[in-house]
Scaffold this motif. Structure first.
Motif, PDB file in Angstrom:
ATOM      1  N   ALA A  67       0.833  -1.214   0.000  1.00 33.92           N
ATOM      2  CA  ALA A  67       0.000   0.000   0.000  1.00 33.92           C
ATOM      3  C   ALA A  67       0.864   1.260   0.000  1.00 33.92           C
ATOM      4  CB  ALA A  67      -0.929  -0.010   1.212  1.00 33.92           C
ATOM      5  N   LEU A  68       1.916   1.250   0.803  1.00 35.11           N
ATOM      6  CA  LEU A  68       2.791   2.421   0.887  1.00 35.11           C
ATOM      7  C   LEU A  68       3.546   2.626  -0.419  1.00 35.11           C
ATOM      8  CD1 LEU A  68       3.085   4.311   3.278  1.00 35.11           C
ATOM      9  CD2 LEU A  68       5.197   3.143   3.875  1.00 35.11           C
ATOM     10  N   ARG A  69       4.022   1.530  -1.019  1.00 32.74           N
ATOM     11  CA  ARG A  69       4.709   1.643  -2.321  1.00 32.74           C
ATOM     12  C   ARG A  69       3.743   2.122  -3.415  1.00 32.74           C
ATOM     13  NH1 ARG A  69       9.737  -0.006  -3.126  1.00 32.74           N
ATOM     14  NH2 ARG A  69      10.800  -1.315  -1.598  1.00 32.74           N
ATOM     15  N   GLY A  70       2.459   1.904  -3.203  1.00 26.49           N
ATOM     16  CA  GLY A  70       1.447   2.372  -4.150  1.00 26.49           C
ATOM     17  C   GLY A  70       0.884   3.742  -3.802  1.00 26.49           C
ATOM     18  N   TRP A  71       1.506   4.420  -2.843  1.00 23.20           N
ATOM     19  CA  TRP A  71       1.132   5.787  -2.441  1.00 23.20           C
ATOM     20  C   TRP A  71      -0.302   5.874  -1.916  1.00 23.20           C
ATOM     21  CZ3 TRP A  71       5.333   8.944  -2.555  1.00 23.20           C
ATOM     22  CH2 TRP A  71       6.372   8.616  -3.437  1.00 23.20           C
ATOM     23  N   ALA A  72      -0.760   4.843  -1.196  1.00 26.83           N
ATOM     24  CA  ALA A  72      -2.135   4.828  -0.682  1.00 26.83           C
ATOM     25  C   ALA A  72      -2.438   6.019   0.212  1.00 26.83           C
ATOM     26  CB  ALA A  72      -2.387   3.527   0.092  1.00 26.83           C
ATOM     27  N   VAL A 129       1.879  -4.731  13.773  1.00 21.45           N
ATOM     28  CA  VAL A 129       2.262  -3.940  12.602  1.00 21.45           C
ATOM     29  C   VAL A 129       1.789  -2.513  12.841  1.00 21.45           C
ATOM     30  CG1 VAL A 129       1.987  -3.617  10.115  1.00 21.45           C
ATOM     31  CG2 VAL A 129       2.041  -5.934  11.084  1.00 21.45           C
ATOM     32  N   SER A 130       2.671  -1.546  12.670  1.00 21.56           N
ATOM     33  CA  SER A 130       2.295  -0.156  12.889  1.00 21.56           C
ATOM     34  C   SER A 130       2.786   0.723  11.739  1.00 21.56           C
ATOM     35  CB  SER A 130       2.852   0.357  14.219  1.00 21.56           C
ATOM     36  OG  SER A 130       4.267   0.292  14.204  1.00 21.56           O
ATOM     37  N   PHE A 131       2.116   1.845  11.582  1.00 24.29           N
ATOM     38  CA  PHE A 131       2.446   2.819  10.543  1.00 24.29           C
ATOM     39  C   PHE A 131       2.637   4.161  11.216  1.00 24.29           C
ATOM     40  CE2 PHE A 131       0.579   5.556   6.921  1.00 24.29           C
ATOM     41  CZ  PHE A 131       1.830   5.795   6.385  1.00 24.29           C
ATOM     42  N   GLU A 132       3.743   4.817  10.883  1.00 21.40           N
ATOM     43  CA  GLU A 132       4.079   6.103  11.493  1.00 21.40           C
ATOM     44  C   GLU A 132       4.385   7.113  10.402  1.00 21.40           C
ATOM     45  OE1 GLU A 132       6.970   7.102  15.069  1.00 21.40           O
ATOM     46  OE2 GLU A 132       8.094   6.676  13.226  1.00 21.40           O
ATOM     47  N   GLN A 166      -5.714  11.185   8.224  1.00 22.97           N
ATOM     48  CA  GLN A 166      -6.402  10.512   7.127  1.00 22.97           C
ATOM     49  C   GLN A 166      -5.473   9.574   6.357  1.00 22.97           C
ATOM     50  OE1 GLN A 166      -8.579  13.308   4.700  1.00 22.97           O
ATOM     51  NE2 GLN A 166      -9.854  13.980   6.407  1.00 22.97           N
ATOM     52  N   ALA A 167      -4.208   9.933   6.251  1.00 22.77           N
ATOM     53  CA  ALA A 167      -3.248   9.071   5.558  1.00 22.77           C
ATOM     54  C   ALA A 167      -3.053   7.760   6.314  1.00 22.77           C
ATOM     55  CB  ALA A 167      -1.915   9.801   5.386  1.00 22.77           C
ATOM     56  N   LEU A 168      -3.016   7.821   7.657  1.00 26.60           N
ATOM     57  CA  LEU A 168      -2.919   6.595   8.449  1.00 26.60           C
ATOM     58  C   LEU A 168      -4.084   5.668   8.131  1.00 26.60           C
ATOM     59  CD1 LEU A 168      -1.966   7.901  12.033  1.00 26.60           C
ATOM     60  CD2 LEU A 168      -0.447   6.851  10.363  1.00 26.60           C
ATOM     61  N   GLU A 169      -5.273   6.234   8.114  1.00 28.78           N
ATOM     62  CA  GLU A 169      -6.471   5.430   7.860  1.00 28.78           C
ATOM     63  C   GLU A 169      -6.491   4.887   6.435  1.00 28.78           C
ATOM     64  OE1 GLU A 169      -8.838   4.244   9.784  1.00 28.78           O
ATOM     65  OE2 GLU A 169      -7.837   5.099  11.522  1.00 28.78           O
ATOM     66  N   ALA A 170      -6.013   5.671   5.476  1.00 25.72           N
ATOM     67  CA  ALA A 170      -5.988   5.212   4.082  1.00 25.72           C
ATOM     68  C   ALA A 170      -5.081   3.998   3.929  1.00 25.72           C
ATOM     69  CB  ALA A 170      -5.528   6.346   3.161  1.00 25.72           C
ATOM     70  N   VAL A 171      -3.928   4.016   4.587  1.00 29.39           N
ATOM     71  CA  VAL A 171      -3.006   2.883   4.510  1.00 29.39           C
ATOM     72  C   VAL A 171      -3.583   1.691   5.275  1.00 29.39           C
ATOM     73  CG1 VAL A 171      -0.702   2.061   5.162  1.00 29.39           C
ATOM     74  CG2 VAL A 171      -0.983   4.286   4.065  1.00 29.39           C
ATOM     75  N   ARG A 172      -4.228   1.953   6.406  1.00 26.92           N
ATOM     76  CA  ARG A 172      -4.861   0.859   7.162  1.00 26.92           C
ATOM     77  C   ARG A 172      -5.901   0.143   6.308  1.00 26.92           C
ATOM     78  NH1 ARG A 172      -9.449  -0.013   9.275  1.00 26.92           N
ATOM     79  NH2 ARG A 172     -10.140   2.136   9.043  1.00 26.92           N
ATOM     80  N   ARG A 173      -6.760   0.924   5.634  1.00 25.98           N
ATOM     81  CA  ARG A 173      -7.794   0.313   4.780  1.00 25.98           C
ATOM     82  C   ARG A 173      -7.168  -0.477   3.643  1.00 25.98           C
ATOM     83  NH1 ARG A 173     -10.135   5.390   5.551  1.00 25.98           N
ATOM     84  NH2 ARG A 173      -9.415   6.069   3.512  1.00 25.98           N
ATOM     85  N   ALA A 174      -6.158   0.082   3.016  1.00 25.70           N
ATOM     86  CA  ALA A 174      -5.497  -0.620   1.904  1.00 25.70           C
ATOM     87  C   ALA A 174      -4.831  -1.896   2.385  1.00 25.70           C
ATOM     88  CB  ALA A 174      -4.472   0.318   1.249  1.00 25.70           C
ATOM     89  N   ALA A 175      -4.214  -1.869   3.566  1.00 24.54           N
ATOM     90  CA  ALA A 175      -3.561  -3.068   4.105  1.00 24.54           C
ATOM     91  C   ALA A 175      -4.582  -4.143   4.450  1.00 24.54           C
ATOM     92  CB  ALA A 175      -2.718  -2.699   5.326  1.00 24.54           C
ATOM     93  N   GLU A 176      -5.752  -3.729   4.941  1.00 21.77           N
ATOM     94  CA  GLU A 176      -6.799  -4.704   5.269  1.00 21.77           C
ATOM     95  C   GLU A 176      -7.330  -5.393   4.019  1.00 21.77           C
ATOM     96  OE1 GLU A 176      -9.711  -2.526   7.475  1.00 21.77           O
ATOM     97  OE2 GLU A 176      -8.597  -2.718   9.372  1.00 21.77           O
ATOM     98  N   GLN A 177      -7.352  -4.661   2.897  1.00 20.36           N
ATOM     99  CA  GLN A 177      -7.858  -5.230   1.650  1.00 20.36           C
ATOM    100  C   GLN A 177      -6.839  -6.173   1.012  1.00 20.36           C
ATOM    101  OE1 GLN A 177      -8.873  -1.805  -0.658  1.00 20.36           O
ATOM    102  NE2 GLN A 177     -10.626  -1.275   0.613  1.00 20.36           N
ATOM    103  N   GLY A 178      -5.585  -6.024   1.371  1.00 19.80           N
ATOM    104  CA  GLY A 178      -4.552  -6.901   0.839  1.00 19.80           C
ATOM    105  C   GLY A 178      -3.880  -6.335  -0.388  1.00 19.80           C
TER     106      GLY A 178
END
Length: 196
Positions: free
Chosen positions: A62-67, A149-152, A181-193
Motif C-alpha cells: 500500500a505504501l509503495r502504491g502511495w495509498a 504492525v504499525s504505521f508512522e 487521514q493518511a494513516l487510515e488510508a493505509v490501514r484500509r489498503a492493508a486490510e484489503q490486501g
C-alpha cells in the motif's frame, strides 16, 4: 504552485519537468532519519494496522502504491511513480477552493530487519516550487515480539510560499488532517490486501 482551477495532467507534468532538475529546498536533507532540525514545526502520527507478516507485506504494498495520498482532497502525480531515491513526484491538494501542486523528491528508502523488527521506510523532501520546505517520513514496522504492525508518519516543515505564510494556522490544520487521514488510508489498503 497555486491554481484557481484543477490543473490538468499536462500542467502538473510541466511543474514536475521543471522540478526534476532542481535541488531540495531545505538544507537538512535526510534529517528524518534521526533528530528534528531546529526551527521547524513537526507532525507525528502513529497507528496500529493489525498483526502478522501478511498484514505487514500488504501495508508495504500500500505504501509503495502511495495509498496515503488517495484521499478526497489529495492525489499524487504520477500515481504509479516508483518509490526509489531520486524519484520526483507532485502532491496535488485541493483546499479552500483552489489547488496547489507541490513538487517533492524521494530522499531515501530503507528496508530490512534488525532486533526482531522488520521495517520499511522512506522520506519525501520538498523541492523548489513547493508551498513548504521540509521532509516527511513514512515508516512501517512489524515487531516479532508482539506481532504488531504499525504505521508512522513524521514530518518537519515550515512555510515557504507567501500564501502558505499567510495561511499558516490553516496549513498546520491541513498537515494534521493529512496525517490522520493518511494513516487510515493505509490501514484500509492493508486490510484489503496487496491485490485490492
Amino acid at each position: 504552485m497555486f491554481y484557481l482551477r484543477q490543473p490538468s495532467p499536462a500542467r502538473i507534468e510541466a511543474v514536475l519537468a521543471a522540478a526534476r532538475g532542481l535541488p531540495f529546498s531545505y538544507p537538512e536533507v535526510g534529517a528524518t532519519r534521526s533528530l528534528t532540525p531546529a526551527g521547524y514545526p513537526t507532525n507525528h502520527h502513529r497507528l496500529r494496522l493489525g498483526t502478522g507478516r501478511s498484514r505487514f507485506r500488504a501495508a508495504v504494498h500500500a505504501l509503495r502504491g502511495w495509498a496515503m495520498y488517495r484521499l478526497p482532497w489529495t492525489a499524487l502525480h504520477p500515481p504509479g511513480a516508483p518509490v526509489e531515491a531520486g524519484t520526483t513526484v507532485a502532491t496535488v491538494i485541493h483546499h479552500l477552493g483552489f489547488w496547489s501542486v507541490n513538487p517533492c523528491r524521494v530522499v531515501y528508502v530503507e528496508e530490512g530487519e534488525a532486533g526482531g523488527v522488520a521495517r520499511f521506510s522512506f522520506a519525501l523532501g520538498t523541492v523548489a516550487g513547493h508551498a513548504e520546505r521540509g521532509e516527511e517520513r513514512f515508516t512501517l514496522e512489524w515487531r516479532r515480539e508482539d506481532d504488531a504492525v504499525s504505521f508512522e508518519i513524521f514530518a518537519f516543515a515550515a512555510a515557504e510560499h507567501p500564501l502558505a505564510w499567510l495561511g499558516y494556522p490553516y496549513t498546520r490544520l491541513l498537515q494534521g488532517r493529512f496525517g490522520r487521514q493518511a494513516l487510515e488510508a493505509v490501514r484500509r489498503a492493508a486490510e484489503q490486501g496487496p491485490h485490492a
